[in-house]
Every structure is written in structure tokens, then in C-alpha cells.
Scaffold this active site. Structure first.
Site, short mmCIF file in Angstrom:
data_model
loop_
_atom_site.label_atom_id
_atom_site.label_comp_id
_atom_site.label_asym_id
_atom_site.label_seq_id
_atom_site.Cartn_x
_atom_site.Cartn_y
_atom_site.Cartn_z
N LYS A 66 -2.56 15.77 0.84
CA LYS A 66 -1.72 15.38 -0.31
C LYS A 66 -2.21 15.96 -1.64
CE LYS A 66 0.34 11.06 1.25
NZ LYS A 66 0.57 9.65 0.94
N ASP A 102 5.73 7.98 -3.02
CA ASP A 102 5.04 6.78 -2.51
C ASP A 102 5.15 5.60 -3.49
OD1 ASP A 102 4.17 7.73 -0.06
OD2 ASP A 102 2.25 8.45 -0.84
P1 NAP Z 1 -8.00 5.71 1.21
O1 NAP Z 1 -7.61 6.76 0.23
O2 NAP Z 1 -9.06 6.00 2.21
O3 NAP Z 1 -8.46 4.42 0.34
C1 NAP Z 1 -8.93 3.27 0.96
C2 NAP Z 1 -9.28 2.21 -0.09
O4 NAP Z 1 -9.66 1.03 0.62
C3 NAP Z 1 -10.47 2.56 -0.98
O5 NAP Z 1 -10.27 1.96 -2.23
C4 NAP Z 1 -11.64 1.93 -0.25
O6 NAP Z 1 -12.70 1.52 -1.10
C5 NAP Z 1 -11.01 0.69 0.31
N1 NAP Z 1 -11.68 0.25 1.55
C6 NAP Z 1 -11.59 0.84 2.77
N2 NAP Z 1 -12.31 0.15 3.67
C7 NAP Z 1 -12.89 -0.87 2.99
C8 NAP Z 1 -13.76 -1.95 3.39
N3 NAP Z 1 -14.16 -2.09 4.64
N4 NAP Z 1 -14.14 -2.84 2.44
C9 NAP Z 1 -13.71 -2.71 1.17
N5 NAP Z 1 -12.89 -1.73 0.73
C10 NAP Z 1 -12.48 -0.82 1.65
O7 NAP Z 1 -6.74 5.21 2.06
P2 NAP Z 1 -5.20 5.26 1.64
O8 NAP Z 1 -4.59 6.56 2.05
O9 NAP Z 1 -5.08 4.83 0.21
O10 NAP Z 1 -4.56 4.15 2.62
C11 NAP Z 1 -4.87 2.79 2.45
C12 NAP Z 1 -3.95 1.90 3.28
O11 NAP Z 1 -2.61 2.03 2.84
C13 NAP Z 1 -3.92 2.25 4.77
O12 NAP Z 1 -3.88 1.04 5.50
C14 NAP Z 1 -2.64 3.00 4.95
O13 NAP Z 1 -2.10 2.88 6.26
C15 NAP Z 1 -1.76 2.28 3.94
N6 NAP Z 1 -0.63 3.10 3.47
C16 NAP Z 1 0.62 2.61 3.65
C17 NAP Z 1 1.71 3.34 3.20
C18 NAP Z 1 3.10 2.79 3.39
O14 NAP Z 1 4.07 3.56 3.26
N7 NAP Z 1 3.26 1.52 3.68
C19 NAP Z 1 1.52 4.57 2.55
C20 NAP Z 1 0.22 5.02 2.38
C21 NAP Z 1 -0.87 4.28 2.85
P3 NAP Z 1 -13.82 2.53 -1.65
O15 NAP Z 1 -13.20 3.20 -2.82
O16 NAP Z 1 -14.95 1.66 -2.00
O17 NAP Z 1 -14.12 3.47 -0.51
#
Ligand code: NAP
Length: 278
Positions: A66, A102
Site C-alpha cells: 500500500k 479505506d
Molecule cells: P498493522 O499496520 O500491522 O497495525 C497493527 C496495529 O495493531 C499497530 O498499531 C500495533 O501496535 C497494534 N497491535 C498489533 N498486535 C498487538 C498486540 N498484541 N498488542 C497491542 N497492540 C497490537 O495492521 P493493519 O493493516 O492496520 O490491520 C489491523 C487490523 O485491521 C487487522 O485486523 C486487519 O484485518 C483489519 N483491517 C480491516 C479492514 C476492513 O476493511 N475491515 C481493512 C484493513 C485492515 P504497534 O504499533 O505497537 O505495533
């Protein structure tokens, strides 16, 4: 004549985008197709050239491309630049225009639950990753009353506020600070993967202190109801899962590519049927 649209990501095997778009093309009588391509990061540049050479009319981009895809585009709209990532690209005869649907997809799904006016809403967002960036920038552009961000890594939340939020009072919080002030918020959004399958027993924060009527939004759609949403519902919160955002971002991409307004309800049914194994 039928056009080809695509998703590129790595991996893409789990994607629901192809069934959602293909069923909508069919329902509207459009002779188009949508296909998913697994593109290794080392091959991104070649994949984009291939898309142009093959005349693929538009494509979605998912993790991990992305941000890196942006250097291969001819134009990027203002919202995507502010988000710092692109998920939808229109190919106009080899001239690639990037956008990010998004945040708008999330906003549309939030408005379905909260109503059109969000300017009085105090929002807590949990997480500061890629998805959070889209949601935060769009809520800021739409102007909510307060937008606080709780994240495990505080520096990432600070960076997000500094780069992405221009109009809205906003604070960085630790998870502990956020948990002690949950009653202050009208909307709480989980943008972390905490609670996602297979770790369905986990919750990003406790629901203790959340006022009945508060909107709890989870970007996760697998499972459709996370433990956090289930517990929230138990104390009288209004809950929404990530299906609305997924459908919203897809519907906006569909419009950009075809000029047609898809039926979001029908797209939602298609996605739900697949997720529920119907
Ligand atoms: P990402 O860029 O990897 O970001 C993950 C975030 O979650 C970071 O802020 C991370 O914190 C935090 N995190 C992860 N594991 C953690 C833990 N065990 N404890 C505390 N904080 C934690 O991921 P993303 O692409 O944003 O996706 C995040 C979620 O959104 C996923 O579940 C994805 O499936 C969902 N999503 C849904 C849609 C939709 O259309 N509904 C679209 C996109 C994403 P740190 O900064 O400390 O690492």
C-alpha cells in the site's frame, strides 16, 4: 467490452474482494472480471508495468504494497497522500491515479450506525497501524470533536497525529490511560488485530466503564463478532464489525472504476454469505 480489474498483495489467498466485485459486476450486467494476484514485494515494479501492458483497467492494493506502490503512480489524490498509502488505482490508458478508499469506507459504515453528523463525537482509536491511518485521516478531514489514539508503541501514535491529523484535538494514550477514561468517548474503534481469528479469546481493552449507547467499532470481520464486541453488547454498547468498512472501500473502488453505483447491501450479503459459509 469487458474489462479486467485486479488485487495485488502478498498473500492474497484469503481475499473476499474477487467474489464481492465479480458478483456485483454480474448483478449489474457488466462484462468485467476481478482477479487476485500474489505479488512478491521484489516484483512490485514489474507487476505494475505488467498491469499497464495488459491494460488492466484498475486495481486494488493490499498489504504489503500500500505504501511502496505510491512511487509507481502518476498521480495520487489528496486524501491518499495525507494517509500515506493507496489501496485503489485507476488506469487511464497507462496513466495511474491512486486513491485510498479505506477511511471513506469506514466513515460510510460509521454513518450507517451513528447518523450523518459526527462533529460532536469524541472518538478513541485503539492502534496506530496502516488501517488506523486511513480511519484517523478521514475522521480528521470530516472533523469529529476529539480523536485520541491509544497504541502499544506510543511513538507510532505520536507520528500518526503529527503527520495525519490537522483539524482535530488529539492525544496519545497508553492502553492503561485509555482504559481509565472509557466513559469519555462516544465512539471507540479497534484497529488492532487483537481478537482476530485464531486468537478469538483476546480483547484490545476492557469494556468496563464504557457508557451504554457508546458505539464500539471493530475493523475485524473474522470472526464477525469479536469477544470485545460481544462483551460491549452485553453492557449496552452499539456494535459494528469490519464488514461495513470492507464493503464500503470496495464500493468506492467499484464506482471509481466503472462509474456505476454498486448496491452496497447486495455486496454486503455476498461477503456475509462467504464469511458465514453459506
Ligand atoms: P498493522 O499496520 O500491522 O497495525 C497493527 C496495529 O495493531 C499497530 O498499531 C500495533 O501496535 C497494534 N497491535 C498489533 N498486535 C498487538 C498486540 N498484541 N498488542 C497491542 N497492540 C497490537 O495492521 P493493519 O493493516 O492496520 O490491520 C489491523 C487490523 O485491521 C487487522 O485486523 C486487519 O484485518 C483489519 N483491517 C480491516 C479492514 C476492513 O476493511 N475491515 C481493512 C484493513 C485492515 P504497534 O504499533 O505497537 O505495533
Amino acid at each position: 467490452m469487458g474489462k479486467l480489474f485486479a488485487l495485488i498483495g502478498h498473500p492474497v489467498g484469503h481475499s473476499l474482494s474477487s467474489i464481492m466485485h465479480n458478483e456485483e459486476f454480474q448483478a449489474l450486467g457488466l462484462p468485467h472480471r476481478y482477479e487476485c494476484f500474489d505479488v512478491d514485494p521484489a516484483n512490485l515494479s514489474k507487476a505494475v508495468e505488467g498491469i499497464k501492458a495488459l491494460g488492466i483497467a484498475g486495481f486494488n492494493v493490499t498489504v504489503p504494497h500500500k505504501v511502496t506502490v505510491m512511487q509507481h503512480l502518476d498521480e495520487i489524490d489528496e486524501e491518499a497522500r495525507q494517509i500515506g498509502a493507496v489501496n485503489t488505482i485507476v488506469n487511464r490508458d497507462g496513466y495511474l491515479i491512486g486513491a485510498n478508499t479505506d477511511g471513506q469506507g469506514f466513515l460510510k459504515s460509521l454513518k450507517d450506525v451513528a447518523g450523518e453528523t459526527l462533529s460532536h463525537m469524541r472518538v478513541l482509536m485503539i492502534g496506530a497501524g496502516g488501517a488506523a491511518r486511513g480511519v484517523a485521516v478521514t475522521l480528521d478531514r470530516y472533523r469529529v470533536r476529539q480523536l485520541d489514539i491509544a497504541n502499544r508503541t506510543l511513538e507510532k501514535a505520536e507520528f500518526l497525529i503529527e503527520k495525519g491529523i490537522q483539524n482535530t484535538p488529539s492525544r496519545v494514550l497508553s492502553f492503561e490511560e485509555a482504559e481509565s477514561g472509557l466513559s469519555e468517548y462516544d465512539v471507540i474503534i479497534n484497529t488492532t488485530p487483537i481478537g482476530m481469528s485464531p486468537n478469538t479469546g483476546e480483547m484490545p481493552l476492557s469494556v468496563n466503564g464504557i457508557n451504554p449507547g457508546t458505539i464500539l467499532a471493530d475493523l475485524i470481520y473474522n470472526p464477525l463478532e469479536t469477544k470485545w464486541l460481544k462483551e460491549g453488547e452485553g453492557i449496552g454498547a452499539v456494535t459494528m464489525n469490519g464488514v461495513g468498512m470492507f464493503v464500503g472501500q470496495g464500493a468506492l473502488a467499484f464506482e471509481k472504476w466503472t462509474g456505476r453505483t454498486p448496491d452496497r447491501g447486495r455486496m454486503r450479503d455476498t461477503v456475509l454469505a462467504r464469511l458465514e459459509g453459506r
